[in-house]
Design a protein around this motif. Structure first.
Motif, PDB file in Angstrom:
ATOM      1  N   SER A 156       0.792  -1.214  -0.091  1.00 14.40           N
ATOM      2  CA  SER A 156       0.005   0.045   0.021  1.00 14.40           C
ATOM      3  C   SER A 156       0.785   1.176   0.036  1.00 14.40           C
ATOM      4  O   SER A 156       1.971   1.396   0.912  1.00 14.40           O
TER       5      SER A 156
ATOM      6  N   THR B 124      -3.220  -5.882   7.245  1.00 17.72           N
ATOM      7  CA  THR B 124      -4.455  -5.617   8.158  1.00 17.72           C
ATOM      8  C   THR B 124      -5.648  -5.848   7.360  1.00 17.72           C
ATOM      9  O   THR B 124      -6.644  -6.208   7.824  1.00 17.72           O
ATOM     10  N   VAL B 125      -5.831  -5.350   6.340  1.00 21.15           N
ATOM     11  CA  VAL B 125      -7.143  -5.295   5.421  1.00 21.15           C
ATOM     12  C   VAL B 125      -7.227  -6.610   4.385  1.00 21.15           C
ATOM     13  O   VAL B 125      -8.215  -6.525   3.982  1.00 21.15           O
TER      14      VAL B 125
ATOM     15  N   ASN C  95      -2.253  -4.797   1.745  1.00 22.23           N
ATOM     16  CA  ASN C  95      -2.144  -4.103   3.061  1.00 22.23           C
ATOM     17  C   ASN C  95      -2.588  -5.616   3.963  1.00 22.23           C
ATOM     18  O   ASN C  95      -3.883  -5.758   3.869  1.00 22.23           O
TER      19      ASN C  95
ATOM     20  N   GLU D 192      -7.050   3.550   2.334  1.00 26.35           N
ATOM     21  CA  GLU D 192      -5.974   4.398   2.937  1.00 26.35           C
ATOM     22  C   GLU D 192      -5.080   4.761   1.994  1.00 26.35           C
ATOM     23  O   GLU D 192      -4.180   6.015   2.137  1.00 26.35           O
TER      24      GLU D 192
ATOM     25  N   ASP E 299      -7.112  -1.439  -0.144  1.00 30.32           N
ATOM     26  CA  ASP E 299      -6.892  -0.511   1.103  1.00 30.32           C
ATOM     27  C   ASP E 299      -6.987   0.829   0.745  1.00 30.32           C
ATOM     28  O   ASP E 299      -6.367   1.538   0.012  1.00 30.32           O
TER      29      ASP E 299
END
Ligand code: NAG
Length: 433
Positions: free
Chosen positions: A203, A391-392, A389, A408, A406
């Motif tokens: 990301s 996390t996601v 990413n 973000e 992602d």
């Protein structure tokens, strides 16, 4: 004493040599510009607006040339921002204009269409349309380009040229870019930039390469017509299944035996339909696939040979082949070639935005993009923006029913678009590109 003074003077003159000074100024200007744009796009309200736009589009995916709701949403947001646009361009396309109204004209492009695919990600903003999904990130491309529109609009009085925001329909096999060019709305653009999200890279990382970056690509379908009959009496028939099988096998030799192994070409058969019962020889068989190359010569050679090989193999088996290359679409898409100067320019902007270590050289791929039609007409560069990413869990490939973005990364995309255009004008004016 005099000598020292002389030395000091000439050193001062050397240090203030106009070009060196100008370049240093441009660099520090670029740094403060990219920082400012990124900070604006990261502001909570700005970011949530962009993310909201993406999610609204994601919930109502529309496939090629049916992007009516998406187009309406884009126009409504442009109206709210007070940005002028032309519509319709190629049915659902929108071309917005920001800046001086004078040359140079710089294009920024986002594609708008979704895929005929059932979304399998369970989340709050899952596609509400069965069998359709934004699985190639075009929803995010639109959101980031609207983000760039907002950033650019805020600086409209300082722009030393005109930005054209190109919202394009029908990228997924409909040659929307070609149809937008046919409509003439992009005639004055001589440089154009596009961004594509990419789950293969982390990301916020930006990647591209100069020269050929994506393959030229076409589709073919073949119908082998024979003579159907009882499976127990094959001599009374002309078996199209056997002819199709030989033809498909023979196609494999085009790339492996006839093209240079150091040049990339692809022939893939991805579809075959024929017969309904084990004891019946059918009248006909249909099959189809894609062909690709990194050169236009390779593309036309492979296409020609697909036709010859299938027709000849059908004839060997006393059948007839009818070929369709969907040339009206039009296909094939040309090879996507990044203009070297524009690539260097956007790379420098990217380095300023995310730091040199977060700008990577993208490997060449045999994927395809109709943005290549723009690259045939103008200097064009396509960059990718990493969205992977952990996390996601946004590591699923493009076109997967599990594709996740992602979000973000959006501020980087919006700021990159805007900064590439603004600094393109600046460097144009002082003539350093
Ligand atoms: C990954 O996603 C998480 C959760 O949204 C976020 O906090 C983090 O900044 C993201 N990482 C990168 C590199 O963007």
């Amino acid at each position: 004493m005099d000598l020292l003074l002389c030395l000091l003077l000439s050193l001062t003159i050397f240090l203030h040599q106009p070009w060196a000074a100008l370049e240093a100024d441009l660099r520090s200007d670029m740094g403060s510009l990219t920082r400012e744009l990124l900070e604006s796009a990261k502001e909570r309200e700005f970011f949530e607006w962009m993310r909201g736009v993406r999610r609204r589009i994601h919930e109502y995916p529309e496939i090629g040339f049916e992007e009516h709701k998406t187009s309406e949403l884009i126009r409504a947001e442009l109206d709210l921002l007070g940005i002028e646009y032309k519509w319709p361009v190629a049915k659902t396309g929108v071309v917005a204009t920001i800046g001086s109204g004078e040359k140079p004209f710089f294009g920024l492009r986002a594609d708008m269409d979704a895929l005929p695919l059932q979304e399998l990600v369970e989340w709050e903003h899952k596609s509400k349309i069965d069998g359709k999904m934004h699985a190639c990130g075009h929803d995010s491309h639109v959101a980031m380009l609207l983000g760039a529109a907002k950033l650019l609009h805020g600086k409209r009085d300082q722009l030393k040229g005109t930005v054209k925001l190109v919202f394009q329909p029908g990228e997924e096999g409909y040659a929307g870019a070609y149809h937008m060019l046919q409509d003439g709305a992009l005639d004055d653009i001589n440089s154009i930039f596009a961004l594509h999200v990419l789950p293969l890279i982390p990301s916020g990382v930006i990647a591209s390469r100069p020269g050929p970056v994506l393959a030229g690509a076409g589709l073919f379908s073949a119908t082998i017509e024979g003579k159907g009959g009882h499976a127990a009496a094959p001599h009374m028939t002309k078996d199209p299944i056997l002819a199709a099988v030989f033809a498909i096998l023979a196609l494999q030799q085009i790339v492996s035996r006839e093209t240079n192994p150091l040049e990339a070409n692809v022939v893939t058969v991805g579809l075959i339909e024929g017969g309904q019962a084990g004891n019946v020889i059918p009248e006909s068989v249909k099959f189809g696939g894609t062909y690709r190359s990194l050169t236009s010569e390779g593309l036309s050679y492979v296409k020609q040979r697909i036709k010859e090989v299938i027709e000849a193999q059908a004839a060997v088996h006393r059948c007839r082949a009818v070929l369709d290359f969907k040339e009206d679409t039009p296909l094939p898409y040309p090879v996507m070639v990044n203009d070297e100067a524009l690539y260097e320019h956007a790379k420098k902007v990217g380095e300023s935005l995310v730091g040199p270590s977060n700008v990577q050289l993208l490997p060449v791929s045999t994927g395809a993009e109709d943005f290549s039609f723009f690259s045939q007409k103008s200097a064009a560069a396509m960059f990718t923006l990493g969205i992977m990413n952990d996390t996601v869990k946004s590591d699923q490939p493009l076109h997967s029913p599990y594709f996740v973005i992602d979000e973000e990364a959006f501020p980087i995309g919006a700021a990159l678009h805007a900064a590439v255009a603004i600094t393109f004008f600046d460097s144009h004016v002082v003539g350093t590109d």
